[in-house]
Motif scaffolding. Structure first.
Motif, PDB file in Angstrom:
ATOM      1  N   GLN A   1       8.307   0.921  -2.528  1.00 56.75           N
ATOM      2  CA  GLN A   1       7.523  -0.227  -2.068  1.00 56.75           C
ATOM      3  C   GLN A   1       7.646  -0.406  -0.555  1.00 56.75           C
ATOM      4  OE1 GLN A   1       5.204  -2.134  -3.774  1.00 56.75           O
ATOM      5  NE2 GLN A   1       4.774  -2.725  -1.664  1.00 56.75           N
ATOM      6  N   LEU A   2       8.784  -0.082   0.003  1.00 62.02           N
ATOM      7  CA  LEU A   2       8.959  -0.161   1.453  1.00 62.02           C
ATOM      8  C   LEU A   2       8.032   0.835   2.146  1.00 62.02           C
ATOM      9  CD1 LEU A   2      10.703  -1.810   3.432  1.00 62.02           C
ATOM     10  CD2 LEU A   2      12.348   0.073   3.397  1.00 62.02           C
ATOM     11  N   ALA A   3       7.881   2.016   1.575  1.00 59.14           N
ATOM     12  CA  ALA A   3       6.957   3.014   2.124  1.00 59.14           C
ATOM     13  C   ALA A   3       5.512   2.517   2.027  1.00 59.14           C
ATOM     14  CB  ALA A   3       7.117   4.345   1.402  1.00 59.14           C
ATOM     15  N   ILE A   4       5.161   1.894   0.911  1.00 58.06           N
ATOM     16  CA  ILE A   4       3.807   1.359   0.739  1.00 58.06           C
ATOM     17  C   ILE A   4       3.538   0.267   1.777  1.00 58.06           C
ATOM     18  CG2 ILE A   4       2.335   0.022  -0.829  1.00 58.06           C
ATOM     19  CD1 ILE A   4       3.820   1.581  -3.135  1.00 58.06           C
ATOM     20  N   THR A   5       4.515  -0.598   2.014  1.00 55.92           N
ATOM     21  CA  THR A   5       4.359  -1.640   3.032  1.00 55.92           C
ATOM     22  C   THR A   5       4.144  -1.028   4.401  1.00 55.92           C
ATOM     23  OG1 THR A   5       5.702  -3.175   1.756  1.00 55.92           O
ATOM     24  CG2 THR A   5       5.486  -3.637   4.110  1.00 55.92           C
ATOM     25  N   PHE A   6       4.896   0.009   4.736  1.00 55.25           N
ATOM     26  CA  PHE A   6       4.728   0.700   6.015  1.00 55.25           C
ATOM     27  C   PHE A   6       3.317   1.266   6.147  1.00 55.25           C
ATOM     28  CE2 PHE A   6       4.794   4.822   8.218  1.00 55.25           C
ATOM     29  CZ  PHE A   6       5.071   4.389   9.505  1.00 55.25           C
ATOM     30  N   VAL A   7       2.838   1.914   5.106  1.00 55.99           N
ATOM     31  CA  VAL A   7       1.512   2.517   5.151  1.00 55.99           C
ATOM     32  C   VAL A   7       0.432   1.444   5.337  1.00 55.99           C
ATOM     33  CG1 VAL A   7      -0.214   3.786   3.802  1.00 55.99           C
ATOM     34  CG2 VAL A   7       2.160   4.594   3.898  1.00 55.99           C
ATOM     35  N   THR A   8       0.545   0.324   4.641  1.00 57.07           N
ATOM     36  CA  THR A   8      -0.466  -0.732   4.792  1.00 57.07           C
ATOM     37  C   THR A   8      -0.424  -1.323   6.201  1.00 57.07           C
ATOM     38  OG1 THR A   8       0.985  -2.410   3.813  1.00 57.07           O
ATOM     39  CG2 THR A   8      -0.564  -1.309   2.342  1.00 57.07           C
ATOM     40  N   ARG A   9       0.764  -1.440   6.791  1.00 51.84           N
ATOM     41  CA  ARG A   9       0.854  -1.939   8.172  1.00 51.84           C
ATOM     42  C   ARG A   9       0.233  -0.960   9.152  1.00 51.84           C
ATOM     43  NH1 ARG A   9       6.728  -5.073   8.624  1.00 51.84           N
ATOM     44  NH2 ARG A   9       6.287  -6.548   6.935  1.00 51.84           N
ATOM     45  N   CYS A  10       0.464   0.316   8.947  1.00 51.33           N
ATOM     46  CA  CYS A  10      -0.163   1.330   9.804  1.00 51.33           C
ATOM     47  C   CYS A  10      -1.677   1.329   9.643  1.00 51.33           C
ATOM     48  CB  CYS A  10       0.391   2.717   9.488  1.00 51.33           C
ATOM     49  SG  CYS A  10       2.054   3.017  10.105  1.00 51.33           S
ATOM     50  N   ALA A  11      -2.136   1.225   8.401  1.00 55.95           N
ATOM     51  CA  ALA A  11      -3.579   1.215   8.139  1.00 55.95           C
ATOM     52  C   ALA A  11      -4.242   0.057   8.869  1.00 55.95           C
ATOM     53  CB  ALA A  11      -3.842   1.135   6.637  1.00 55.95           C
ATOM     54  N   GLU A  12      -3.616  -1.099   8.826  1.00 59.47           N
ATOM     55  CA  GLU A  12      -4.159  -2.274   9.513  1.00 59.47           C
ATOM     56  C   GLU A  12      -4.125  -2.084  11.029  1.00 59.47           C
ATOM     57  OE1 GLU A  12      -3.017  -6.934  10.104  1.00 59.47           O
ATOM     58  OE2 GLU A  12      -2.681  -6.051   8.124  1.00 59.47           O
ATOM     59  N   ALA A  13      -3.019  -1.601  11.552  1.00 60.10           N
ATOM     60  CA  ALA A  13      -2.858  -1.439  12.999  1.00 60.10           C
ATOM     61  C   ALA A  13      -3.811  -0.400  13.579  1.00 60.10           C
ATOM     62  CB  ALA A  13      -1.416  -1.061  13.329  1.00 60.10           C
ATOM     63  N   PHE A  14      -4.101   0.660  12.822  1.00 62.63           N
ATOM     64  CA  PHE A  14      -4.892   1.772  13.346  1.00 62.63           C
ATOM     65  C   PHE A  14      -6.301   1.845  12.773  1.00 62.63           C
ATOM     66  CE2 PHE A  14      -0.402   3.549  13.187  1.00 62.63           C
ATOM     67  CZ  PHE A  14      -0.089   3.067  14.439  1.00 62.63           C
ATOM     68  N   GLY A  15      -6.669   0.884  11.935  1.00 57.68           N
ATOM     69  CA  GLY A  15      -8.006   0.891  11.344  1.00 57.68           C
ATOM     70  C   GLY A  15      -8.248   2.098  10.449  1.00 57.68           C
ATOM     71  N   LEU A  16      -7.241   2.495   9.709  1.00 57.58           N
ATOM     72  CA  LEU A  16      -7.388   3.652   8.826  1.00 57.58           C
ATOM     73  C   LEU A  16      -8.293   3.298   7.647  1.00 57.58           C
ATOM     74  CD1 LEU A  16      -3.668   4.891   8.699  1.00 57.58           C
ATOM     75  CD2 LEU A  16      -5.495   5.578  10.282  1.00 57.58           C
ATOM     76  N   THR A  17      -9.033   4.278   7.180  1.00 53.82           N
ATOM     77  CA  THR A  17      -9.913   4.090   6.032  1.00 53.82           C
ATOM     78  C   THR A  17      -9.678   5.219   5.034  1.00 53.82           C
ATOM     79  OG1 THR A  17     -11.696   5.332   7.088  1.00 53.82           O
ATOM     80  CG2 THR A  17     -11.691   2.937   7.414  1.00 53.82           C
ATOM     81  N   GLY A  18     -10.317   5.092   3.895  1.00 58.55           N
ATOM     82  CA  GLY A  18     -10.167   6.099   2.850  1.00 58.55           C
ATOM     83  C   GLY A  18      -9.041   5.727   1.917  1.00 58.55           C
ATOM     84  N   ARG A  19      -8.600   6.707   1.170  1.00 64.46           N
ATOM     85  CA  ARG A  19      -7.532   6.496   0.198  1.00 64.46           C
ATOM     86  C   ARG A  19      -6.292   7.262   0.636  1.00 64.46           C
ATOM     87  NH1 ARG A  19     -10.262   6.772  -5.797  1.00 64.46           N
ATOM     88  NH2 ARG A  19     -11.627   4.971  -5.482  1.00 64.46           N
ATOM     89  N   TRP A  20      -5.163   6.699   0.267  1.00 58.33           N
ATOM     90  CA  TRP A  20      -3.877   7.354   0.492  1.00 58.33           C
ATOM     91  C   TRP A  20      -3.050   7.152  -0.767  1.00 58.33           C
ATOM     92  CZ3 TRP A  20       1.116   5.418   0.266  1.00 58.33           C
ATOM     93  CH2 TRP A  20       2.124   6.279   0.716  1.00 58.33           C
ATOM     94  N   GLY A  21      -2.279   8.139  -1.099  1.00 62.14           N
ATOM     95  CA  GLY A  21      -1.427   8.002  -2.262  1.00 62.14           C
ATOM     96  C   GLY A  21      -0.235   8.925  -2.195  1.00 62.14           C
ATOM     97  N   PHE A  22       0.705   8.642  -3.073  1.00 62.54           N
ATOM     98  CA  PHE A  22       1.884   9.490  -3.171  1.00 62.54           C
ATOM     99  C   PHE A  22       2.493   9.320  -4.558  1.00 62.54           C
ATOM    100  CE2 PHE A  22       3.831   5.502  -2.539  1.00 62.54           C
ATOM    101  CZ  PHE A  22       5.211   5.580  -2.655  1.00 62.54           C
ATOM    102  N   GLN A  23       3.425  10.211  -4.863  1.00 62.47           N
ATOM    103  CA  GLN A  23       4.119  10.131  -6.142  1.00 62.47           C
ATOM    104  C   GLN A  23       5.618  10.180  -5.904  1.00 62.47           C
ATOM    105  OE1 GLN A  23       2.984  13.446  -8.639  1.00 62.47           O
ATOM    106  NE2 GLN A  23       2.621  14.715  -6.858  1.00 62.47           N
ATOM    107  N   TRP A  24       6.352   9.675  -6.863  1.00 60.79           N
ATOM    108  CA  TRP A  24       7.804   9.648  -6.742  1.00 60.79           C
ATOM    109  C   TRP A  24       8.429  10.034  -8.068  1.00 60.79           C
ATOM    110  CZ3 TRP A  24       4.785   5.266  -6.861  1.00 60.79           C
ATOM    111  CH2 TRP A  24       4.959   4.424  -7.963  1.00 60.79           C
ATOM    112  N   ALA A  25       9.710  10.356  -7.988  1.00 65.20           N
ATOM    113  CA  ALA A  25      10.492  10.665  -9.186  1.00 65.20           C
ATOM    114  C   ALA A  25      11.711   9.753  -9.205  1.00 65.20           C
ATOM    115  CB  ALA A  25      10.936  12.120  -9.168  1.00 65.20           C
ATOM    116  N   ASN A  26      11.946   9.141 -10.345  1.00 64.87           N
ATOM    117  CA  ASN A  26      13.180   8.388 -10.572  1.00 64.87           C
ATOM    118  C   ASN A  26      14.083   9.296 -11.383  1.00 64.87           C
ATOM    119  OD1 ASN A  26      12.254   5.991  -9.328  1.00 64.87           O
ATOM    120  ND2 ASN A  26      11.121   5.483 -11.164  1.00 64.87           N
ATOM    121  N   ILE A  27      15.256   9.569 -10.837  1.00 70.75           N
ATOM    122  CA  ILE A  27      16.147  10.518 -11.495  1.00 70.75           C
ATOM    123  C   ILE A  27      17.548   9.941 -11.619  1.00 70.75           C
ATOM    124  CG2 ILE A  27      14.821  12.524 -10.745  1.00 70.75           C
ATOM    125  CD1 ILE A  27      16.986  12.999  -8.618  1.00 70.75           C
TER     126      ILE A  27
END
Length: 137
Positions: free
Chosen positions: A68-94
Motif C-alpha cells: 500500500q505504501l508503494a501504491i500511495t507513492f505511485v498515486t502521488r507521482c501520477a498526480e505530480a507529473f500528470g501521468l495517465t494510463g494504467r499502472w499495476g503490479f503484483q506481489w507475493a506474501n510468503i
C-alpha cells in the motif's frame, strides 16, 4: 519462528529524467510521513537502474515491504507529473517456513489519471471465498 514477508518488484515510468529526480523528493517525504505512523508500514526501496532507462523507477521490497505504501507513492507521482494510463503490479506474501495459509499474493491496477483503483485481487481472499471454512486447503 516463522517470518511472513511481502515481496514485489515493479517499474513506474514517470516520463522524464527530471520527473525521476523529483520522484525521489516525493519518496523521501512519503517515507518521512510513514515514519511518524505507529507502527510505520514497512518501506520499499526506490532506485534508477541503467537497464530500465532514466525515467523508469524501480520499486521493490528490501526483504519485505508494504504494498500500500508503494501504491500511495505511485498515486502521488501520477498526480505530480500528470501521468495517465494504467499502472499495476503484483506481489507475493510468503512465509519463511512451510506453514498452512502462509503463502498468497495479489495484484493491483490503478488509473494513473485519477489515482483510483480499477481492480485488485488477493489470492488468499479469493481462495477463502471459494472454499468454505473448514474445507481442505
Amino acid at each position: 519462528m516463522t517470518d511472513f514477508l511481502t515481496r514485489f518488484s515493479c517499474l513506474l515510468d514517470v516520463g522524464t529524467a527530471a520527473n525521476a529526480a523529483r520522484a525521489f523528493e516525493i519518496y523521501t517525504a512519503l517515507i518521512a510521513d510513514n515514519a511518524r505512523d505507529d507502527p510505520p508500514a514497512e518501506p520499499f526501496l526506490l532506485s534508477l537502474s541503467p537497464e530500465y532507462g532514466p525515467a523508469r523507477l524501480w520499486l521493490r521490497d528490501p526483504g519485505s515491504a508494504d504494498q500500500q505504501l508503494a501504491i500511495t507513492f505511485v498515486t502521488r507521482c501520477a498526480e505530480a507529473f500528470g501521468l495517465t494510463g494504467r499502472w499495476g503490479f503484483q506481489w507475493a506474501n510468503i512465509a519463511s517456513d512451510p506453514v498452512v495459509d502462509g503463502f498468497s499474493g495479489g495484484a493491483h491496477v490503478l488509473d494513473l489519471s485519477t489515482g483510483r483503483t480499477l481492480e485488485w485481487i488477493s489470492t488468499g481472499r479469493w481462495l477463502a471465498e471459494r472454499i468454505p471454512e473448514g474445507g481442505a486447503r
